[in-house]
Scaffold this motif. Structure first.
Motif, PDB file in Angstrom:
ATOM      1  N   PRO A  11       0.886  -1.182   0.066  1.00 54.31           N
ATOM      2  CA  PRO A  11      -0.168   0.037  -0.001  1.00 54.31           C
ATOM      3  C   PRO A  11       0.847   1.329  -0.002  1.00 54.31           C
ATOM      4  N   ASP A  12       0.343   2.283  -0.870  1.00 50.45           N
ATOM      5  CA  ASP A  12       1.206   3.717  -0.911  1.00 50.45           C
ATOM      6  C   ASP A  12       2.336   3.662  -1.394  1.00 50.45           C
ATOM      7  N   LEU A  13       2.877   2.651  -1.907  1.00 48.83           N
ATOM      8  CA  LEU A  13       4.226   2.591  -2.681  1.00 48.83           C
ATOM      9  C   LEU A  13       4.228   3.928  -3.707  1.00 48.83           C
ATOM     10  N   LYS A  14       5.330   4.491  -3.627  1.00 45.09           N
ATOM     11  CA  LYS A  14       5.485   5.667  -4.519  1.00 45.09           C
ATOM     12  C   LYS A  14       6.918   5.115  -5.321  1.00 45.09           C
ATOM     13  N   VAL A  15       6.852   4.965  -6.567  1.00 50.10           N
ATOM     14  CA  VAL A  15       8.184   4.659  -7.313  1.00 50.10           C
ATOM     15  C   VAL A  15       8.397   5.819  -8.018  1.00 50.10           C
ATOM     16  N   ASP A  16       9.652   6.288  -7.908  1.00 47.40           N
ATOM     17  CA  ASP A  16      10.433   7.271  -9.044  1.00 47.40           C
ATOM     18  C   ASP A  16      10.073   7.001 -10.356  1.00 47.40           C
ATOM     19  N   LEU A  17       9.135   7.645 -11.128  1.00 42.91           N
ATOM     20  CA  LEU A  17       8.710   7.330 -12.100  1.00 42.91           C
ATOM     21  C   LEU A  17       9.732   7.352 -13.472  1.00 42.91           C
TER      22      LEU A  17
END
Length: 375
Positions: A91-97
């Protein structure tokens, strides 16, 4: 974070188990198009399918399935065939796009059925749209009462046609989760006829898509399987549907019916019977997918939400891709937002389909190219 790229078939049992655990822990990921089984099947059939495996330290925190086409053009897994895509993650993982695109060797990635609100993609969402569902979480009786209350006239008309079909054509029989390969072929034939009749591209003219459905039809597990449903009048098949399910959700994919019985609205009759049997099978919802037909508006009792958007790295390929796609996406949004325009576009495509059929019947060797937007 470390991002490695593999083919689906290179995933080991540890990775496959982790994928299932991540999906099962997040209700927003409860869609069979996000399941590892679908990714594995696509990987067997298409050379351009890849999976980005995202690790934080020594732990896998996410999987990103995608297609890598020529010039670094990225597309969601399954592309036009699917109604949901996204990052299967904690949950809520934010990967550097930028790091993700670079690792995936992508210049651009377009999405139009992304799980809405995923932190990695949220800043790049340009629109969020409802995907209507049949909510069966409190049982079929509660669902059907809401349908009846929402649109009593439509409900009464469909039930009348259902009884009339049974009286005039033979007692109705509904088959849930049929293993009959011949029935699946019949459904594909109906659908191919519908595509041609309405001026759209015939999906089943591509052998790999036929093979995909065969493989999905053979899948049988408690968390992922293909589900073929059919309505018969006597011994005659009149309507059906093939979709995919998780433990809780059935996703609409390929519905079709025999046009000889069109006056009975067999497609709608089938949907109501399918909802009843889905509830009896323990499913909590039927996801009908965003956009499209008016019948979804009165069969639905809830909505999920999917996002549209685009991410890119600065490059000539990304610029050219944007110039080609932006006007098409804008036009599609305008049409689907306005029922009167949608009906007009549908009539135009059906007219094209009739013209194409007439030309092909006169000259089998004639090739008629698809018009813009026919896919």
């Amino acid at each position: 974070m470390n991002i490695s790229i593999v083919r689906p078939g290179d995933l080991g049992e540890t990775e496959i188990s982790r994928w299932r655990d991540l999906q099962g822990a997040d209700a927003s990921l409860d869609n069979p198009f996000l399941s590892v089984e679908f990714a594995l099947a696509m990987g067997r059939l298409r050379d351009y399918v890849r999976v980005a495996v995202v690790e934080d330290g020594d732990k896998i925190v996410g999987f990103f399935p995608y297609e890598r086409h020529n010039f670094g053009i990225g597309k969601p897994l399954g592309g036009f065939l699917t109604t949901c895509h996204g990052l299967i993650s904690v949950p809520d993982l934010k990967v550097d796009l930028r790091a993700l695109l670079r690792a995936c060797k992508l210049s651009v990635f377009d999405f139009d059925h992304m799980v809405a609100g995923q932190p990695t993609f949220e800043a790049h969402q340009t629109d969020v749209r409802p995907a209507p569902i049949m909510d069966l979480s409190v049982g079929f009786d509660a669902y059907i009462e809401q349908v009846r209350a929402n649109s009593p006239k439509n409900y009464k008309t469909v039930r009348y046609k259902e009884r009339k079909l049974g009286r005039e054509q033979g007692e109705l029989r509904f088959e849930w989760d049929s293993a009959d390969g011949g029935a699946l072929r019949q459904l594909m034939q109906w659908k191919s006829d519908q595509y041609r009749r309405t001026g759209r591209v015939d999906r089943f003219a591509q052998p790999w898509i036929v093979q995909l459905l065969d493989e999905m039809h053979a899948e049988r597990s408690s968390t992922f399987s293909g589900v073929l449903t059919m309505v018969y009048a006597g011994d005659t098949p009149v309507a059906g549907h093939f979709g995919l399910r998780t433990a809780d959700t059935l996703v609409g994919w390929f519905p079709a019916y025999d046009t000889e019985f069109a006056r009975y609205s067999p497609g709608i009759v089938h949907h109501l019977l399918m909802a009843e049997h889905a509830a009896n099978a323990g499913l909590r919802q039927v996801d009908m997918g965003k956009g499209g037909r008016e019948y979804k508006g009165w069969l639905k009792t809830g909505d999920l939400f999917v996002a549209e958007g685009r991410v890119s790295r600065p490059s000539p390929t990304a610029a050219v891709h944007w110039m080609g796609r932006a006007p098409v996406n804008k036009a599609r949004t305008i049409v689907t937002d306005r029922p009167e325009l949608y009906r007009l576009a549908d009539r135009v495509l059906k007219g094209f389909g009739r013209m194409r059929t007439s030309v092909q019947n006169q000259s089998p060797a004639t090739v008629v190219k698809e018009p813009w937007g026919a896919g």
